[in-house]
Design a protein around this motif. Structure first.
Motif, PDB file in Angstrom:
ATOM      1  N   SER A   1       0.830  -1.228  -0.034  1.00  0.00           N
ATOM      2  CA  SER A   1      -0.058   0.103   0.037  1.00  0.00           C
ATOM      3  C   SER A   1       0.832   1.297  -0.066  1.00  0.00           C
ATOM      4  O   SER A   1       1.947   1.355   0.324  1.00  0.00           O
ATOM      5  CB  SER A   1      -0.928   0.005   1.202  1.00  0.00           C
ATOM      6  OG  SER A   1      -1.544  -1.101   1.411  1.00  0.00           O
TER       7      SER A   1
ATOM      8  N   GLU B   1      -3.368  10.408  -3.396  1.00  0.00           N
ATOM      9  CA  GLU B   1      -3.553   9.174  -4.175  1.00  0.00           C
ATOM     10  C   GLU B   1      -3.315   8.036  -3.071  1.00  0.00           C
ATOM     11  O   GLU B   1      -2.531   8.362  -2.283  1.00  0.00           O
ATOM     12  CB  GLU B   1      -2.402   9.004  -5.250  1.00  0.00           C
ATOM     13  CG  GLU B   1      -2.542   9.947  -6.307  1.00  0.00           C
ATOM     14  CD  GLU B   1      -1.099   9.500  -7.359  1.00  0.00           C
ATOM     15  OE1 GLU B   1      -0.411   8.719  -6.984  1.00  0.00           O
ATOM     16  OE2 GLU B   1      -1.092  10.230  -8.430  1.00  0.00           O
TER      17      GLU B   1
ATOM     18  N   TYR C   1      -3.290   3.504  -2.781  1.00  0.00           N
ATOM     19  CA  TYR C   1      -3.386   2.479  -3.510  1.00  0.00           C
ATOM     20  C   TYR C   1      -3.254   1.151  -2.586  1.00  0.00           C
ATOM     21  O   TYR C   1      -2.172   1.338  -1.782  1.00  0.00           O
ATOM     22  CB  TYR C   1      -2.597   2.243  -4.793  1.00  0.00           C
ATOM     23  CG  TYR C   1      -2.727   0.930  -5.477  1.00  0.00           C
ATOM     24  CD1 TYR C   1      -3.489   0.644  -6.200  1.00  0.00           C
ATOM     25  CD2 TYR C   1      -1.565   0.208  -5.178  1.00  0.00           C
ATOM     26  CE1 TYR C   1      -3.477  -0.577  -6.901  1.00  0.00           C
ATOM     27  CE2 TYR C   1      -1.662  -1.028  -5.822  1.00  0.00           C
ATOM     28  CZ  TYR C   1      -2.650  -1.325  -6.812  1.00  0.00           C
ATOM     29  OH  TYR C   1      -2.610  -2.674  -7.291  1.00  0.00           O
TER      30      TYR C   1
ATOM     31  N   ASP D   1      -7.799  -5.383  -5.164  1.00  0.00           N
ATOM     32  CA  ASP D   1      -7.249  -4.058  -5.383  1.00  0.00           C
ATOM     33  C   ASP D   1      -8.091  -2.995  -4.977  1.00  0.00           C
ATOM     34  O   ASP D   1      -9.060  -3.032  -5.329  1.00  0.00           O
ATOM     35  CB  ASP D   1      -6.401  -3.988  -6.510  1.00  0.00           C
ATOM     36  CG  ASP D   1      -5.275  -5.024  -6.954  1.00  0.00           C
ATOM     37  OD1 ASP D   1      -4.764  -5.731  -5.745  1.00  0.00           O
ATOM     38  OD2 ASP D   1      -4.982  -5.244  -8.035  1.00  0.00           O
TER      39      ASP D   1
ATOM     40  N   GLY E   1      -7.933   1.502  -5.435  1.00  0.00           N
ATOM     41  CA  GLY E   1      -7.230   2.502  -5.788  1.00  0.00           C
ATOM     42  C   GLY E   1      -8.130   3.893  -5.885  1.00  0.00           C
ATOM     43  O   GLY E   1      -9.128   3.834  -6.110  1.00  0.00           O
TER      44      GLY E   1
END
Length: 583
Positions: A100, A115, A117, A129, A131
């Motif tokens: 991560s 951001e 992820y 996943d 994002g």
């Protein structure tokens, strides 16, 4: 004498008998002799008499006996020899990998970057996943009279599972975009008129999809996606895309069959006209069904795909349909190993256009568009690519394409007859104009990998357009170029540069209500200057988990217009940090 006569008589008698016997019986016959043992002679050893000479000489000395004695003294020893060992190769520790990361930055014009992820491994065969991306700005462009804030936020999630003979997965995506139609002509409207305009537009998107891949079977893959896209002005669109593929081995060749279905349909509550209110919405509904069989052939240095693309297109809203046949031929051949590879092809397709695609290309379009597919009759190209040096690759390509109903963006006119507060009637939005265009293009690219830590690339594109209407190819540049560079400075520092140039473009500025080129409405052709934009970034890895960065955009500080009357922000500097972790 008497004895001699007797012997002579006996000899004569024997000789007469032998002669007579031979005369009487000439066949003497044969006899068999059997040897029982071969003759093996041997040689006996010679006998030698052993003797010692007797020495009685008086000068011979007698040897005296010698006695030896050793005196031993015990000595304590502490020496222990070391065992030999092989020399060890010093190995760098493997990099620490995290599943991560989160990044946050802020800078001039109130720009904010965020951001996140993460990739979670559920077990050996499953992973999940997530994002998240966000970019926003509070605006503040010099000379702009309306609000120019924007933001773009997107969330994606996917699940994948891998079995022995197949893998499958599902994905979901959400997106929210906010833009403002701020590109009004400076000084044309009073502050009172501008204050009554709502120039804000919001776009919303949600999509779900799934896929299945199968190994060792004729049926290879299937993809399915559904997308819902709508805005804040009651415009909405649905799109469903289905793709599937089959592969059949034929000796040394393979027959591939691709099947596709693509539907897009929607409605614009608003329309463009001289009416003060919207009376008739704009509805559209397009369906395509196609099949693409191709034969793949591999012969040493030759790779060849022979195929055809068959598409049946239906305009469900207007009850019209057409059948299209497109070429699908590609080939490549190694002329000089990896140094020179020749490639080419002729392809075509019926491209499905959508409101979502137009917003992605130009977010300042008005919600009054006509949606139609593009008939890309053919795109013929030939080129050469390869490795000039181990660290230098190139790509050179020439192309010629013919497209019917190619969408072009042109500026909307000012509509003074509108009585609502929607903010796209002031010559500050764009519509789509379809034209038949033939395009001749040349593309060149060089990539240099100086070492593992330094890469450099440059490319350029030149285009020449020929339109059916005789008008310019609106808002399409004749020249584009870019240069990028990435450099890893030691173990801690890294940097990168991205430079790009876009040549001149032409736009259509009508002075009447119906903004359609060639319909007799007075108009002016405006030319947008080419622009150069320089972007760069630099970063520092403080630890394996923490790193810091600074990004710069439009460092040349050019107040260029990406679209007519839509200036961009000047020098933009943004700094932030990234944190890696396990989650």
């Amino acid at each position: 004498m008497y004895n001699k006569d007797i012997f002579a008589l006996i000899f004569l008698t024997l000789g007469f008998q032998v002669v007579f016997a031979q005369e009487e019986e000439k066949d003497l016959g044969t006899e068999t002799v059997t040897v029982t043992k071969a003759y093996t002679p041997t040689v006996s050893d010679a006998f030698k008499i052993k003797s010692v000479p007797n020495m009685n000489d008086s000068i011979v000395l007698q040897k005296k006996p010698i006695n030896y004695s050793i005196f031993s003294v015990p000595v304590a020893s502490t020496f222990t020899p070391n065992k030999g060992t092989a020399s060890k190769v010093e190995r760098l520790p493997p990099p620490v990998l995290y599943n991560s990361y989160a990044s946050l930055g802020a800078g001039s014009y109130g720009n904010v970057l965020g951001e996140f992820y993460t990739s979670r491994t559920i077990n050996r065969d499953e992973n999940f996943d997530i994002g998240f991306n966000h970019l926003s700005s509070r605006g503040g462009i010099n000379g702009v009279e309306l609000n120019d804030t924007f933001y773009d936020t997107k969330l994606d999630a996917s699940y994948a599972k891998r079995d022995r003979d197949l893998d499958w997965g599902a994905a979901i995506g959400l997106q929210h975009q906010l833009y403002n139609w701020y590109g009004v002509e400076p000084g044309r409207f009073s502050e009172t008129e501008l204050s009554g305009i709502n120039e804000r537009q919001n776009y919303y998107m949600g999509e779900v999809g799934g896929h299945i891949n199968i190994e060792d079977a004729y049926f290879k893959r299937v993809d399915l996606k559904y997308r819902r896209f709508f805005d804040a002005l009651s415009s909405g669109e649905n799109r469903i895309i289905f793709n599937s593929g089959f592969e059949f081995p034929l000796n040394e060749e393979a027959l591939n069959v691709k099947v596709k279905a693509d539907y897009v349909g929607g409605s614009f509550t608003n329309n463009w006209g001289d009416a003060s209110v919207n009376t008739v919405p704009i509805n559209y509904s397009q369906l395509q069904a196609g099949i693409n069989p191709s034969l793949k052939m591999l012969r040493d240095d030759l790779s060849l795909n022979l195929g055809v693309n068959l598409v049946y297109g239906m305009d469900l809203e207007n009850s019209e349909s057409n059948f299209y046949i497109y070429p699908a031929v590609t080939a490549s051949y190694r002329l000089l190993d990896e140094s020179v590879i020749a490639y080419g092809g002729v392809t075509g397709e019926l491209k499905q256009n959508s409101y979502y695609d137009y917003v992605e290309a130009n977010p300042f379009v008005s919600p009054t568009l006509n949606i139609a597919p593009t008939d890309s009759q053919y795109n013929a190209y030939v080129g050469f690519k390869g490795q000039l040096l181990p660290n230098l690759s190139y790509n050179l390509k020439g192309s010629y394409a013919a497209e019917n109903r190619k969408p072009l963006f042109i500026l909307n006119s000012v509509n003074d007859s509108r009585s609502d507060s929607n903010g796209y009637y002031l010559g500050n939005s764009f519509q789509v104009f379809y034209d038949d265009i033939k395009t001749l293009g040349i593309f060149g690219e060089l990539n240099i990998d100086v070492n593992r830590n330094f890469t450099l690339g440059v490319n350029a594109e030149i285009y020449d357009y020929s339109t059916e209407t005789g008008n310019p190819a609106w808002n399409l540049p004749n020249l584009k170029g870019s240069l990028f560079m990435d450099y890893q400075i030691g173990e801690k520092w890294y940097a990168g540069v991205n430079l790009f140039y876009v040549g001149e473009r032409e736009d259509f500025l009508p002075t009447g209500v119906q903004a359609v080129p060639g319909n007799g409405i007075p108009a002016t052709i405006i030319t947008l200057d080419g622009f150069f934009d320089a972007n760069a970034h630099i970063g520092y890895r403080y630890t394996d988990q923490w790193s810091f960065f600074i990004k710069g955009a439009n460092l040349s500080n050019n107040d260029y217009q990406r679209w007519a009357n839509f200036q961009v922000q000047g020098i933009q500097v943004l700094g932030g940090a990234t944190y890696k972790f396990d989650f």
